[in-house]
Motif scaffolding. Structure first.
Motif, mmCIF file in Angstrom:
data_model
loop_
_atom_site.group_PDB
_atom_site.id
_atom_site.type_symbol
_atom_site.label_atom_id
_atom_site.label_comp_id
_atom_site.label_asym_id
_atom_site.label_seq_id
_atom_site.Cartn_x
_atom_site.Cartn_y
_atom_site.Cartn_z
ATOM 1 N N LEU A 21 1.704 -42.153 15.508
ATOM 2 C CA LEU A 21 2.494 -41.318 16.071
ATOM 3 C C LEU A 21 2.224 -41.288 17.950
ATOM 4 C CD1 LEU A 21 4.936 -39.540 16.352
ATOM 5 C CD2 LEU A 21 3.256 -37.512 15.611
ATOM 6 N N ARG A 41 14.302 -41.099 19.166
ATOM 7 C CA ARG A 41 12.977 -41.369 18.293
ATOM 8 C C ARG A 41 13.571 -41.015 16.722
ATOM 9 N NH1 ARG A 41 9.341 -37.400 18.989
ATOM 10 N NH2 ARG A 41 8.709 -38.597 20.885
ATOM 11 N N ILE A 58 4.851 -42.237 8.647
ATOM 12 C CA ILE A 58 3.879 -42.093 9.822
ATOM 13 C C ILE A 58 2.337 -41.985 9.438
ATOM 14 C CG2 ILE A 58 3.574 -40.555 11.491
ATOM 15 C CD1 ILE A 58 6.403 -39.846 11.812
ATOM 16 N N SER A 60 -0.985 -40.748 10.944
ATOM 17 C CA SER A 60 -1.430 -40.244 12.322
ATOM 18 C C SER A 60 -2.742 -39.500 12.235
ATOM 19 C CB SER A 60 -0.479 -39.399 12.688
ATOM 20 O OG SER A 60 -0.488 -38.602 13.886
ATOM 21 N N VAL A 67 2.863 -33.618 12.455
ATOM 22 C CA VAL A 67 3.818 -35.003 12.483
ATOM 23 C C VAL A 67 5.433 -34.526 12.299
ATOM 24 C CG1 VAL A 67 4.245 -36.832 10.851
ATOM 25 C CG2 VAL A 67 2.067 -36.638 11.622
ATOM 26 N N SER A 71 8.436 -35.390 14.611
ATOM 27 C CA SER A 71 9.341 -36.175 13.931
ATOM 28 C C SER A 71 10.685 -35.681 13.440
ATOM 29 C CB SER A 71 8.732 -37.173 12.971
ATOM 30 O OG SER A 71 8.403 -36.413 11.850
#
Length: 247
Positions: A21, A41, A58, A60, A67, A71
């Protein structure tokens, strides 16, 4: 790495994408909280996930809650805190046991940061982070403290981009990628890991071991990645191209 890394191919055969990320999907910011959702994004992640039938996650160092905040929860599959939190594509969640040493480490980090302006302590329950992005002159002292605490507690020292972290042992981004690859919809695909710092090397190595490759984001350095993209903008451009290319 034996020479300058080139950009990854845009034509991929049944890929599974694993994306860090910070520094990959989102530019680094002065503080972790300063990274916010971004319309482009979110749209790119939605598009590439649809294109590859959900084979995008993802991976991370942030918590899954963070997250999802950044996102906008667009991806069902995600891993947080270097694999200690992992949500499968079907929504089921696995979380590592909390090492009792994490709490005292958080306290030690807060004591250290109290008289050092710009330091940020992050309590992730299963890990503790000490960010020195706003106090880079304290990098050596922060690292020394983290190394001493790692020796005393048995927690794993995980250096990152202007941060040191002590985490519960047992997982990393490579173990998270490997676990995803054993499950649907990732099973049988070619893993591609995009990352920017040392915490992503485990992911690069795992992707390579499973027949895929890593993509370093940012300046050239010694790495297990096979390809490189220059920055977040280049990552989003590449993901857009990949999502539109024939498979």
């Amino acid at each position: 790495m034996t020479g300058p890394l080139v950009a990854p191919p845009s034509l991929l055969r049944r890929p599974a994408l694993f994306l860090d990320l910070d520094g990959v999907l989102a530019p680094l910011a002065p503080t972790p909280d300063a990274v916010v959702p971004d319309e482009r994004r979110t749209a790119v992640l939605r598009s590439v996930s649809a294109r590859f039938e959900g084979r995008v996650a993802i991976v991370s160092g942030r918590t899954l809650a963070e997250v999802d905040r950044i996102s906008e929860g667009v991806l069902p599959a995600a891993s947080g805190v270097h694999g200690l939190e992992r949500r499968r594509a079907d929504g089921t969640l696995t979380t590592g046991a909390v090492d009792p040493a994490v709490g005292p480490v958080v306290d030690a980090f807060r004591t250290f940061a109290a008289d050092r302006p710009g330091m940020i302590v992050e309590d992730k329950t299963v890990a503790a982070g000490l960010h020195f992005r706003g106090a880079q002159d304290q990098a050596g002292a922060a690292t020394d403290l983290a190394e001493r605490l790692a020796d005393e507690t048995g927690l794993i020292l995980q250096p990152g981009n202007l941060v040191v972290e002590l985490k519960t042992p047992g997982t990393d981004k490579g173990t998270a990628l490997t676990a995803f690859m054993a499950e649907l919809p990732f099973q049988g695909a070619v893993p591609v890991m995009l990352g920017d710092d040392l915490t992503d090397e485990h992911g690069f190595q795992a992707a390579e071991a499973l027949g895929g490759f890593g993509v370093l984001v940012g300046p050239e350095r010694i790495t297990s990645a096979r390809y490189r993209l220059s920055d977040v903008a280049a990552v989003l451009d590449w993901l857009e191209t990949v999502s539109e290319a024939p498979e």
